[in-house]
Design an enzyme around this catalytic site. Structure first.
Site, short mmCIF file in Angstrom:
data_model
loop_
_atom_site.label_atom_id
_atom_site.label_comp_id
_atom_site.label_asym_id
_atom_site.label_seq_id
_atom_site.Cartn_x
_atom_site.Cartn_y
_atom_site.Cartn_z
N PHE A 67 47.19 16.13 40.07
CA PHE A 67 46.53 17.45 41.18
C PHE A 67 47.13 18.10 41.53
CE2 PHE A 67 43.90 18.32 44.55
CZ PHE A 67 42.82 19.07 44.06
N TYR B 283 35.54 13.18 51.26
CA TYR B 283 33.94 13.90 50.77
C TYR B 283 33.73 14.37 49.95
CZ TYR B 283 38.18 17.32 49.84
OH TYR B 283 39.10 17.51 49.46
N LYS B 284 34.69 13.31 49.03
CA LYS B 284 34.03 13.03 47.51
C LYS B 284 33.29 12.45 47.27
CE LYS B 284 38.17 15.93 46.25
NZ LYS B 284 39.17 14.97 45.39
N ASP C 252 47.19 8.16 45.51
CA ASP C 252 45.96 8.53 45.24
C ASP C 252 44.82 8.10 45.11
OD1 ASP C 252 43.97 10.85 45.56
OD2 ASP C 252 45.70 11.87 45.55
N ARG D 297 33.47 18.54 34.17
CA ARG D 297 33.07 17.41 34.91
C ARG D 297 32.08 17.31 35.15
NH1 ARG D 297 37.82 16.93 39.29
NH2 ARG D 297 36.11 18.13 40.51
C1 PLP Z 1 40.46 16.35 45.91
C2 PLP Z 1 41.65 15.80 45.88
C3 PLP Z 1 42.99 16.59 46.54
C4 PLP Z 1 42.45 16.80 47.98
O1 PLP Z 1 43.68 17.51 49.01
P1 PLP Z 1 42.63 17.85 50.65
O2 PLP Z 1 44.02 18.15 51.50
O3 PLP Z 1 41.69 17.07 51.05
O4 PLP Z 1 42.04 18.86 50.13
C5 PLP Z 1 44.11 15.83 47.31
N1 PLP Z 1 44.43 15.03 45.15
C6 PLP Z 1 43.69 14.47 45.46
C7 PLP Z 1 44.13 13.88 43.94
C8 PLP Z 1 42.18 14.73 44.89
O5 PLP Z 1 41.22 14.51 43.82
#
Ligand code: PLP
Length: 409
Positions: A123, A219-220, A194, A368
């Site tokens: 990511f 939040y996911k 992660d 996705r």
């Molecule tokens: C959604 C996501 C994030 C989001 O990070 P925020 O700090 O909440 O913006 C980080 N890493 C991964 C792998 C994600 O999927």
């Protein structure tokens, strides 16, 4: 096909969970991997948080209503979802910030080693954090693991910490946590997982896998609401020696003594920084509490069945229209999302949204579809595949309104 999807819905042990979520009529929501649906309980909970706690108790709410302890109480709830015994997880800040804390603490815990290993196709935000950290600390080097490259090739004796995504945000590929964590430990390094795309949808066993650090979004698939604070897990064995780089007053051993010098809390509170967004934490509480009654093995089983049904339906209906499955073909190797590539993926995704099938698009060509088993039905997989077929067969995606990119995709 449709009849069998309806039968699967009738036999679904999780079917009743759908009623716990607010979902607009006529929408097939396949973006729970970006922003989970709202648990209905949140609305009432927010009224209590605002009208009774904030308006009624004012400053007293920090103790009377447990606001001060929310990072820990919610942290234990989040920890339970990812296989962590209490006292090792806090909910606070964002995933990016927590990742900075975890990587930095891991580097400090491995003096004499200076390499961070991260996935080249990881990511981007995670990589920005890792890049900035290595740039800011003398001698620290960021080593990229190429897509498909075995982890072992990157594990030399100078590696301090390895960062891996449990589920890849783009392909949905699922990594094998136990052997990869063990390989990192055998090489003398620490492991940061992660969990953004696995928490709440794939069973995770952080303690059993002897993981060192983990971070993840709420939040996911955890449905905590837009911008809900993230979680960070640090194994108890690391607490005493760990150094957290954003040592704010919430991480202090005696925050209300207002001592001049910093003395870190001895437990997981050490990984907090400053004052947290209480209203967001209050919205997250019912979302996490909902999981207490959820059997994650059943969630995983349904998740694999949903993604498989969607792939089967799409491939049967849409052959010859240029779609390529990017996700692993084996359900065991997938998280809870299906990704297809198509040269016109952006416009196709927009045309699907216009038909009430909400997935998303990730550059350069990835569509996705996230499957949230708590509120999706088997028949939604059939309906979504039928809409995709219609968009491709009629070339509805060519309409000008589906070509324009906004600030958010
Ligand atoms: C959604 C996501 C994030 C989001 O990070 P925020 O700090 O909440 O913006 C980080 N890493 C991964 C792998 C994600 O999927």
């Amino acid at each position: 096909m449709t009849a069998s999807a309806e039968q699967l819905d009738r036999d679904d042990p999780l079917a009743a969970m759908r009623d716990l979520f607010a979902l607009p009529e006529g929408v097939v929501y396949l973006d729970g991997n970006s922003l989970g649906a709202m648990p209905k309980a949140v609305a009432a909970e927010m009224r209590v948080a605002v009208d009774e706690e904030w308006a009624g108790d004012l400053i007293g709410a920090w103790t009377k209503d447990g606001w001060w302890l929310l990072p820990e109480t919610l942290g234990d709830l989040a920890g339970a979802i990812v296989g962590a015994a209490p006292g090792q997880t806090v909910v606070s800040d964002g995933t990016s910030i927590n990742l900075h804390k975890a990587l930095s603490a891991a580097l400090d815990a491995r003096p004499g080693r200076h390499v961070i290993v991260a996935e080249a196709a990881g990511f981007p935000a995670d990589l920005y954090i890792a890049e900035a950290l290595s740039a800011a600390r003398a001698g620290v080097e960021l080593r990229y693991l190429a897509e498909g490259e075995p982890l072992a090739t990157a594990l030399s004796t100078d590696v301090a910490v390895v960062l891996l995504s449990h589920v890849d945000y783009r392909t949905g590929a699922l990594r094998d946590m136990a052997p990869e964590t063990a390989a990192v430990h055998d090489a003398g390094a620490l492991m940061v997982w992660d969990l953004c795309h696995s928490a709440g949808v794939v069973p995770v066993a952080l303690d059993d896998c002897a993981v060192d650090f983990a971070v993840g979004c709420t939040y996911k698939y955890l449905n905590g609401g837009p911008g809900a604070p993230a979680f960070i897990y640090v194994a108890a064995r690391l607490h005493a020696a760990a150094r957290q780089p954003l040592a704010g007053w919430w991480a202090h051993a005696a925050p209300f003594d207002f001592e001049r010098g910093f003395r870190a809390d001895r437990g997981i509170r050490k990984f907090l920084c400053g004052t947290q967004p209480v209203l967001s934490l209050r919205a997250l509480k019912p979302a996490l509490e909902l999981y207490v009654a959820v059997d994650l093995a059943a969630v995983r089983e349904k998740s694999m069945a949903l993604t498989q049904l969607f792939i089967d339906q799409v491939e049967a209906r849409c052959a010859g229209h240029g779609l390529e499955l990017l996700s692993p073909r084996s359900a065991e190797r997938r998280g809870s999302q299906v990704a297809f590539t198509h040269p016109h993926g952006f416009a196709i995704a927009r045309a699907l949204i216009a038909r009430g099938v909400v997935g998303d698009f990730r550059a350069p060509d990835v569509m996705r579809f996230g499957m949230a088993p708590l509120y999706l039905r088997y028949r939604d997989m059939v309906d979504a595949a039928a809409a995709l077929e219609e968009v491709l067969v009629t070339e509805a995606w060519r309409a000008p309104e589906f070509q324009k990119r906004g600030a958010v995709t």
